[in-house]
Design a protein around this motif. Structure first.
Motif, short mmCIF file in Angstrom:
data_model
loop_
_atom_site.label_atom_id
_atom_site.label_comp_id
_atom_site.label_asym_id
_atom_site.label_seq_id
_atom_site.Cartn_x
_atom_site.Cartn_y
_atom_site.Cartn_z
N GLU A 195 0.84 -1.20 -0.15
CA GLU A 195 -0.03 0.05 0.05
C GLU A 195 0.87 1.28 -0.06
OE1 GLU A 195 1.23 -0.73 4.20
OE2 GLU A 195 0.66 -2.03 2.41
N ASP A 201 4.15 4.11 -1.16
CA ASP A 201 4.67 4.63 -2.17
C ASP A 201 6.01 4.05 -2.33
OD1 ASP A 201 6.84 6.59 -1.32
OD2 ASP A 201 4.72 6.97 -0.20
N PRO A 202 6.75 3.77 -3.33
CA PRO A 202 8.18 3.47 -3.40
C PRO A 202 9.15 3.75 -2.42
CG PRO A 202 7.12 3.45 -5.60
CD PRO A 202 6.37 4.37 -4.88
N SER A 228 8.79 5.33 0.59
CA SER A 228 8.32 5.22 1.85
C SER A 228 8.42 3.47 2.10
CB SER A 228 6.90 5.02 1.97
OG SER A 228 6.73 6.73 1.95
#
Length: 954
Positions: free
Chosen positions: A772, A774-775, A777
């Motif tokens: 869920e 983003d790359p 994070s």
């Protein structure tokens, strides 16, 4: 298996007793000829087919079954069990175990063909002692070998059926007479065969009279047909025709002559009683030919011995030696020699047979050479070059076993005088020519001869011996890949694996070595120890050193290389140089054979000897030797500061002892290249770090060593354990770690993924654990999780040092296998074989990898299925050892996990039946039937047998 004649009397009382073999572990059926032992057993087997209690496996013993290997092979074939070329009682017991939970009855008919005290009888004794609880043994014959049955007899585990039990009762005799429409006026004491024959031929005062009445009604061709069948024992129609000398109608013989049967496999059999009234002497040579063609040399030998035809037996003795060589069936050979009159034993055939028996007992026996030489000389004097070739073949095998080079040269020179007419002669000529060339230091010429040797047209023993020498010559020429390919294609089993692995290693391909050297000669053991010593040095290990005293250059090279490799491993390179110097002083490199054998360990000689280096730098070498020379050059150039040659890591490991490969890695690390050091540490383990630390004491190498020690992680001080077969646990030094990191779900999940898959990409870890985010994070979360995971696994490692267990690069994450890391799932997979099932089952603490139920569902299902299989396999083993209670417990555990597993239901049923617990049996039967109803399927044949027994016994 024999079938009874249509006119045979059905004998329910006897069949019922023989069916009782399923209740006793051992049943003995003993009576003289003509008492219907085979027919009664056949009827009992057919009764079992109608109402199965288990599986029957029928073996008809014959000449040659005194040899334990042949008997074991026949039994395993009857059990439809795969086996190697030299099976024994262990393989039979394994085959019986694999049939569990079904009962198996092994029936050996005509067991009198296995003489008391023979290797075959010893095999039966061992089988009787270790018979599994689910197996039954029936021995039927005129006599039964003496077996250790006292314990079983005292426990009521042996049933005996003897002459009185097999003889016809008055009622049975009358019933058979009514079927023939005749009246029997003579008292034949219930002798079934004689009663049948008398009813067929008319009233008889004796067996001979009745037989003559039958024979008197036969035409001459039919009498010849019967005689041919008698001398063969059992045969096909075409084989009977070959011996009779004309086309025959064996089916007509079966219909018209009593005591002649058609067997289930299409062959025919005449009762031995006919042998006493039919002349067969004129047929023995042709019968022997037929028996030889179908591979029954022992049967052909019996024909010759019974007829006292020593000329025929001599020819068979030559064939026996020619086709078996070092795997001679000694029991058969000894029986033949015991039968031969003393004045015939000096004939060349029996001399070479005696030599072969002595070789089987002790190949170092010096009298073998005298026997072989006398046989060879007499054959040559008689112009029999084929016989001389057999004698020389035995001489080559014996000399090779001893490593006797002088003897080999003499044999090779004598073989050059033989005329090459048959494939065996051509093989021998080319083989001994190859030996001469190899001993002269010219393995290339040896290969030319070996390429012309007809290995596909000769007995297997000869082909295997020639192939092994061919592999050796390819290796001497530096053609390791060709040697490995040939060994893999032409050899089998452990022999193939050993030769392939050695050839590949010295070609520069590191492979795993498994098993010991079981070829059976001291020479083979010596060679294996030498090669092992050199290979062990690549891992920093020192094996037991070989003796320095060798009287030939071939073995002296093996000793020199092994001792020099050990010296380098100990750090004493000066001693290693002295060893090569001393060797070359005694066996100069100008001696071609000495120099060619030195190439087998070329890198050692190249580095340690200036003389050899200069010679080999100007020599055209084979591919494997060129790779070894390149490794030696690269190492010496590195010592001079030249690191331009970039060797494959595999070549470094295979061609250099560990101190040299570690030194090369350290020199490269000083120039910023740590790849080789990392690879060595992973492949070799802690020994590599010990070498790095040793090299750190050298001022010239300290910088590179320090860099490697900082870059390549050293093993931790305490062993670490990871347990995932149940709630996850981590142990350090055997104690459960109370680590806060384990409370983090993502740490447990990442560790679980690495345990299951060992290597995963960063992208896979992110997609599974943080789909869920983003790359950026997700990548940050992965770095934090990895930090916690490193701390969990190695809390004592200083900050900034690379983790030993958890390795990572820009793309992948790896959990590295190590002797310092135990993972219950890895052990679970490794232990899941028949010898360590209980250990694998003990690792199970509950549902595996509970944190990954949604992420790794297929993998978890496979683990659960393997655990169920382990439970059932162990349960079956417990059942065959008589522990029905533990078998039931293991079946119940398996069915808790897989309620519809047919194998589990079979085991539960078999355990209940074995325990003789009617209530438990009925409960299990009801559960099985309910399971089948829910699935809507019929029981498989094995389950149906057990369900039928459950009804019978409940």
């Amino acid at each position: 298996m024999p079938r009874p004649l249509d006119v045979e009397l059905a004998r329910p009382r006897l069949v019922d007793r023989l069916r009782g073999r399923w209740c006793r572990p051992v049943t003995l059926v003993t009576a003289g000829p003509g008492f219907g032992k085979t027919t009664a057993l056949a009827q009992a087997v057919r009764a079992n087919l109608l109402e199965p209690r288990g599986i029957d496996a029928w073996v008809t013993c014959g000449p040659g079954h005194e040899d334990a290997t042949r008997l074991a092979t026949t039994i395993l074939d009857a059990l439809a069990a795969a086996h190697g070329s030299q099976p024994g009682v262990a393989e039979i017991l394994q085959a019986l175990h694999r049939k569990a939970p079904l009962d198996v009855c092994l029936l050996l008919d005509d067991v009198h063909e296995v003489p008391d005290g023979s290797p075959g009888a010893e095999l039966l004794a061992a089988l009787a002692r270790a018979l599994p609880a689910t197996a039954h043994l029936v021995l039927s014959g005129r006599v039964v070998p003496g077996l250790p049955l006292a314990r079983r007899e005292a426990a009521g585990e042996v049933a005996t059926i003897e002459t009185a039990d097999l003889a016809f009762t008055d009622a049975e005799t009358s019933a058979l007479a009514r079927r023939f429409g005749r009246e029997l006026t003579e008292d034949l004491h219930g002798w079934p065969a004689l009663i049948r024959l008398s009813l067929t031929a008319g009233p008889a005062a004796s067996w001979r009279y009745a037989a003559e009445e039958v024979l008197g009604r036969l035409s001459a061709p039919m009498r010849e047909t019967l005689a041919a069948l008698v001398i063969l024992g059992s045969a096909t129609a075409s084989e009977v025709s070959a011996v009779a000398g004309s086309p025959v109608d064996v089916e007509h013989l079966v219909r018209t002559v009593p005591l002649v049967d058609r067997l289930d496999d299409g062959r025919y059999r005449a009762h031995d009683l006919w042998a006493s009234v039919l002349p067969t002497r004129h047929m023995r040579a042709t019968a022997a030919e037929v028996l030889v063609q179908r591979g029954e040399l022992a049967g052909a030998g019996r024909v010759a011995c019974r007829a006292a035809d020593w000329t025929l037996l001599a020819r068979l003795a030559v064939e026996l030696v020619r086709t078996t060589l070092s795997v001679l069936p000694s029991a058969t050979a000894r029986r033949w020699l015991e039968a031969v009159p003393a004045h015939h034993l000096q004939e060349p055939a029996f001399l070479v047979l005696t030599a072969a028996v002595r070789h089987a007992d002790d190949f170092a026996d010096p009298f073998i050479d005298c026997l072989v030489d006398r046989a060879c000389a007499r054959w040559l004097d008689a112009g029999d070059h084929d016989g001389a070739a057999v004698a020389l073949g035995q001489a080559v095998i014996t000399a090779h076993s001893r490593g006797d080079l002088t003897r080999l040269v003499a044999v090779a020179q004598r073989a050059q005088r033989l005329e090459a007419r048959s494939p065996v002669l051509r093989l021998l000529r080319h083989s001994v020519a190859a030996v001469v060339a190899e001993l002269a230091g010219d393995p290339e010429t040896a290969l030319t001869h070996l390429a012309q040797a007809p290995t596909s047209e000769v007995p297997q023993a000869l082909a295997v011996s020639t192939t092994r020498f061919h592999v050796h010559c390819l290796a001497l020429c530096g053609r390791g890949r060709d040697a490995a390919e040939l060994a893999g294609r032409m050899l089998t089993g452990d022999l193939s694996r050993r030769h392939v692995a050695t050839a590949r290693w010295f070609d520069g391909e590191p492979v795993e070595f498994q098993g010991g050297n079981e070829d059976g000669t001291a020479r083979d053991e010596f060679v294996a120890r030498a090669f092992h010593a050199v290979i062990a040095a690549s891992f920093g290990e020192i094996t037991a050193e070989l003796s320095a005293e060798q009287d030939n250059p071939r073995d002296a090279v093996l000793t020199c290389a092994a001792q020099a490799a050990a010296a380098v491993t100990r750090g004493d390179e000066d001693l290693a140089r002295d060893l090569y110097k001393q060797h070359l002083a005694r066996w100069p490199a100008d001696i071609k054979v000495a120099e060619r054998h030195l190439r087998r360990f070329l890198t050692l000689g190249y580095v340690l000897s200036d003389e050899l280096r200069e010679r080999w730098d100007s020599t055209d070498l084979g591919p494997s030797h060129r790779r070894a020379r390149t490794a030696g050059r690269a190492f010496l150039q590195a010592r001079q500061g030249d690191l331009r040659t970039d060797l494959p890591e595999e070549h470094v490991l295979c061609f250099l002892p560990l101190p040299w490969s570690a030194e090369l890695a350290v020199r490269q690390a000083a120039r910023g290249r740590t790849k080789l050091g990392t690879w060595l540490a992973d492949r070799v383990g802690p020994a590599a770090h010990r070498q790095f630390r040793e090299l750190a004491r050298d001022p010239g190498l300290a910088a590179g060593a320090a860099k490697l020690l900082a870059t390549v992680p050293a093993p931790p001080h305490h062993p670490v354990g990871i347990e995932v077969l149940g709630p996850m646990r981590v142990t350090r030094n055997g104690l459960t770690a109370q680590a806060p990191e384990l409370r983090r779900a993502r740490v447990r999940q990442l560790l679980g993924l690495l345990v299951v898959r060992t290597v995963i990409t960063r992208a896979q870890a992110i997609d599974l654990l943080w789909p869920e985010l983003d790359p950026a994070s997700a990548a940050r979360n992965l770095r934090v999780t990895m930090t916690h995971l490193r701390r969990l696994l190695e809390p004592d490692r200083a900050g900034g040092e690379a983790s030993y267990f958890l390795r990572s690069d820009s793309d992948t994450l790896r959990l590295v296998r190590s002797d310092r890391l135990t993972v219950d799932l890895w052990s679970f997979h490794e232990l899941s074989d028949t010898t360590r099932l209980s250990e694998a089952i003990a690792l199970w603490r509950g549902e595996p990898l509970p944190d990954l139920t949604d992420l790794c569902e297929p993998e978890i299902a496979q683990i659960r299925a393997r655990h169920v299989g382990n439970l059932l396999a162990l349960g079956e083993l417990r059942l065959v050892t008589g522990d029905s209670s533990e078998a039931r417990h293991l079946a119940d555990r398996a069915l808790e996990l897989e309620p519809f597993e047919p194998r589990g239901h079979r085991l539960a049923l078999a355990a209940a039946l074995r325990a003789r617990n009617p209530q438990r049996t009925e409960e299990v039967r009801a559960r099985v039937l309910d399971s089948l109803r829910q699935l809507g399927v019929r029981p498989d044949p094995a389950t149906e047998i057990l369900l039928r027994q459950a009804v019978t016994r409940s």
